[in-house]
Design an enzyme around this catalytic site. Sequence first.
Site, mmCIF file in Angstrom:
data_model
loop_
_atom_site.group_PDB
_atom_site.id
_atom_site.type_symbol
_atom_site.label_atom_id
_atom_site.label_comp_id
_atom_site.label_asym_id
_atom_site.label_seq_id
_atom_site.Cartn_x
_atom_site.Cartn_y
_atom_site.Cartn_z
ATOM 1 N N ASN A 72 37.379 46.286 40.919
ATOM 2 C CA ASN A 72 37.917 45.451 39.834
ATOM 3 C C ASN A 72 36.867 45.119 38.765
ATOM 4 O O ASN A 72 37.078 44.219 37.951
ATOM 5 C CB ASN A 72 38.506 44.159 40.399
ATOM 6 C CG ASN A 72 39.766 43.740 39.661
ATOM 7 O OD1 ASN A 72 40.467 44.582 39.090
ATOM 8 N ND2 ASN A 72 40.054 42.452 39.667
ATOM 9 N N ARG A 73 35.757 45.834 38.784
ATOM 10 C CA ARG A 73 34.749 45.773 37.710
ATOM 11 C C ARG A 73 34.487 47.167 37.161
ATOM 12 O O ARG A 73 33.622 47.345 36.309
ATOM 13 C CB ARG A 73 33.412 45.219 38.258
ATOM 14 C CG ARG A 73 33.498 43.852 38.956
ATOM 15 C CD ARG A 73 33.759 42.731 37.964
ATOM 16 N NE ARG A 73 33.843 41.418 38.613
ATOM 17 C CZ ARG A 73 34.922 40.935 39.225
ATOM 18 N NH1 ARG A 73 36.027 41.665 39.310
ATOM 19 N NH2 ARG A 73 34.916 39.724 39.752
ATOM 20 N N HIS A 118 46.001 39.710 44.172
ATOM 21 C CA HIS A 118 44.750 39.253 44.794
ATOM 22 C C HIS A 118 44.965 37.977 45.588
ATOM 23 O O HIS A 118 45.874 37.200 45.303
ATOM 24 C CB HIS A 118 43.696 38.961 43.718
ATOM 25 C CG HIS A 118 43.199 40.181 43.016
ATOM 26 N ND1 HIS A 118 42.028 40.807 43.338
ATOM 27 C CD2 HIS A 118 43.750 40.907 42.008
ATOM 28 C CE1 HIS A 118 41.851 41.864 42.561
ATOM 29 N NE2 HIS A 118 42.890 41.958 41.735
ATOM 30 N N TYR A 166 35.674 41.027 32.715
ATOM 31 C CA TYR A 166 35.259 42.262 33.372
ATOM 32 C C TYR A 166 36.371 43.298 33.283
ATOM 33 O O TYR A 166 37.501 42.977 32.895
ATOM 34 C CB TYR A 166 34.855 41.997 34.823
ATOM 35 C CG TYR A 166 35.677 40.927 35.514
ATOM 36 C CD1 TYR A 166 35.235 39.607 35.567
ATOM 37 C CD2 TYR A 166 36.910 41.242 36.080
ATOM 38 C CE1 TYR A 166 35.989 38.625 36.181
ATOM 39 C CE2 TYR A 166 37.665 40.262 36.695
ATOM 40 C CZ TYR A 166 37.204 38.957 36.734
ATOM 41 O OH TYR A 166 37.973 37.978 37.331
ATOM 42 N N SER A 167 36.030 44.541 33.660
ATOM 43 C CA SER A 167 36.939 45.673 33.447
ATOM 44 C C SER A 167 37.795 45.894 34.682
ATOM 45 O O SER A 167 37.429 46.615 35.608
ATOM 46 C CB SER A 167 36.125 46.914 33.128
ATOM 47 O OG SER A 167 35.303 46.653 32.020
ATOM 48 N N THR A 168 38.972 45.258 34.676
ATOM 49 C CA THR A 168 39.832 45.220 35.856
ATOM 50 C C THR A 168 40.652 46.500 36.026
ATOM 51 O O THR A 168 40.855 47.266 35.069
ATOM 52 C CB THR A 168 40.816 44.043 35.749
ATOM 53 O OG1 THR A 168 41.573 44.202 34.535
ATOM 54 C CG2 THR A 168 40.095 42.700 35.710
ATOM 55 N N SER A 169 41.177 46.678 37.227
ATOM 56 C CA SER A 169 42.087 47.795 37.514
ATOM 57 C C SER A 169 43.329 47.710 36.628
ATOM 58 O O SER A 169 43.794 48.709 36.083
ATOM 59 C CB SER A 169 42.536 47.755 38.973
ATOM 60 O OG SER A 169 41.452 47.550 39.832
ATOM 61 N N ARG A 170 43.868 46.490 36.516
ATOM 62 C CA ARG A 170 45.095 46.308 35.729
ATOM 63 C C ARG A 170 44.881 46.571 34.249
ATOM 64 O O ARG A 170 45.837 46.758 33.503
ATOM 65 C CB ARG A 170 45.628 44.879 35.935
ATOM 66 C CG ARG A 170 44.628 43.789 35.551
ATOM 67 C CD ARG A 170 45.093 42.408 35.975
ATOM 68 N NE ARG A 170 44.106 41.362 35.743
ATOM 69 C CZ ARG A 170 43.214 40.930 36.625
ATOM 70 N NH1 ARG A 170 43.190 41.461 37.834
ATOM 71 N NH2 ARG A 170 42.374 39.964 36.320
ATOM 72 N N GLU A 180 46.727 35.787 41.495
ATOM 73 C CA GLU A 180 45.711 35.325 42.449
ATOM 74 C C GLU A 180 46.340 34.184 43.236
ATOM 75 O O GLU A 180 46.742 33.187 42.633
ATOM 76 C CB GLU A 180 44.526 34.814 41.627
ATOM 77 C CG GLU A 180 43.310 34.418 42.373
ATOM 78 C CD GLU A 180 42.530 35.610 42.899
ATOM 79 O OE1 GLU A 180 42.643 35.833 44.125
ATOM 80 O OE2 GLU A 180 41.838 36.287 42.124
HETATM 81 C C1 LIG Z 1 38.680 36.704 44.463
HETATM 82 C C2 LIG Z 1 38.945 37.846 43.529
HETATM 83 O O1 LIG Z 1 38.833 38.969 43.897
HETATM 84 N N1 LIG Z 1 39.314 37.543 42.276
HETATM 85 C C3 LIG Z 1 39.556 38.568 41.255
HETATM 86 C C4 LIG Z 1 40.051 37.923 40.012
HETATM 87 C C5 LIG Z 1 40.666 38.894 39.061
HETATM 88 O O2 LIG Z 1 41.455 39.742 39.506
HETATM 89 O O3 LIG Z 1 40.411 38.801 37.851
HETATM 90 C C6 LIG Z 1 38.277 39.351 40.995
HETATM 91 O O4 LIG Z 1 37.186 38.774 41.019
HETATM 92 O O5 LIG Z 1 38.357 40.549 40.749
HETATM 93 ZN ZN LIG Z 2 40.571 40.186 44.646
#
Ligand SMILES: CC(=O)N[C@@H](CC(=O)O)C(=O)O
Ligand SMILES: [Zn+2]
Length: 313
Positions: A72-73, A118, A166-170, A180
């Site tokens: 997820n980054r 999450h 940050y650069s998330t999967s979504r 969450e």
């Molecule tokens: C606890 C956790 O994994 N929270 C997510 C939050 C998010 O999806 O933006 C993360 O840090 O990636």
């Molecule tokens: Zn998570």
Amino acid sequence: MSSCNNSACLNEARRVAIFGGTHGNEMSGVTLVNLWVKNSAEIQRKGVETKPFITNPKAVEKCTRYVDTDLNRAFTPENLSAPGGDNLPYEVQRAQEINRIFGPKESPDAYDVIFDLHNTTSNMGCTLILESSNDHFNLQMMHYIKKAIAPASCLVLLNEHPLLKYSTSRSVAKHPVGLEVGPQPQGVLRSNIFEAMRVILKHALDFIELFNEGMEFPPCTVEAFRVLERIDYPRDANGNIIAMVHPNLQDCDWEPLNPGDPMFQTFDGKTIHYHGSGTVYPTFINEAAYYEKQQAFVTTRREALVASAIRKV
Ligand SMILES: CC(=O)N[C@@H](CC(=O)O)C(=O)O
Ligand SMILES: [Zn+2]
């Protein structure tokens, strides 16, 4: 002929994905998505194609957050265009595959909506994570969900911080939605958390169906909590943690933290106070996965976000 004079006209949200297992030890999303992969009747809606998808199967198998690096980054432009194939870290390879299937990120071919499921060890309750205050479709959806689940509550966390985003999967989708739900320990399923997540998804998909059927959603405001600052644990000169979240702050996600309030407690019992300039609303308090990220909690500020009226083109 009806026109779009007073509303933002958006395309139908025809392609929708539900991601579970972006973190392999967050069991509500893993379990729901596995359930829906077997039988997707519950998540199908008229005029919408909804694909349930396990994003990090190796981490799910090991019941760990990730194998090589946090998926997820990983959805940065550099990673998504990196050569190297099989020699890349597993999650970077996976990010490239996911970007091929559900993206490409920032392109017209990308999926319309991705829900990424999450769990947190923090006492946050249900939280929808929004990545842009300009995403009127998502703002309208979140407004709809909040109304639909009342008197239960679901808060909106806005992360568009220039450094902390940050650069998330979504983020490969046109409308990325993080969900969450906590508190739930890593590797554990709790029925209340599982059901809360399932109900939010139900309302979210209902909203998309109504939108695609042509319903107009009038302007509204949505209360949101904007990410301001990351607060690390107090550390010694070697970088070792020397204090814990103070008992007055533990489990008090979303409650006001005022200058002078207790924040940490050292191992020998001394209190460390908050010294910011005004009231903030902490969240992700004592999240297990954030020890490695040097984060004890994040501070947020309450804001009313304005959503324009929307309807489909
Ligand atoms: C606890 C956790 O994994 N929270 C997510 C939050 C998010 O999806 O933006 C993360 O840090 O990636
Ligand atoms: Zn998570």
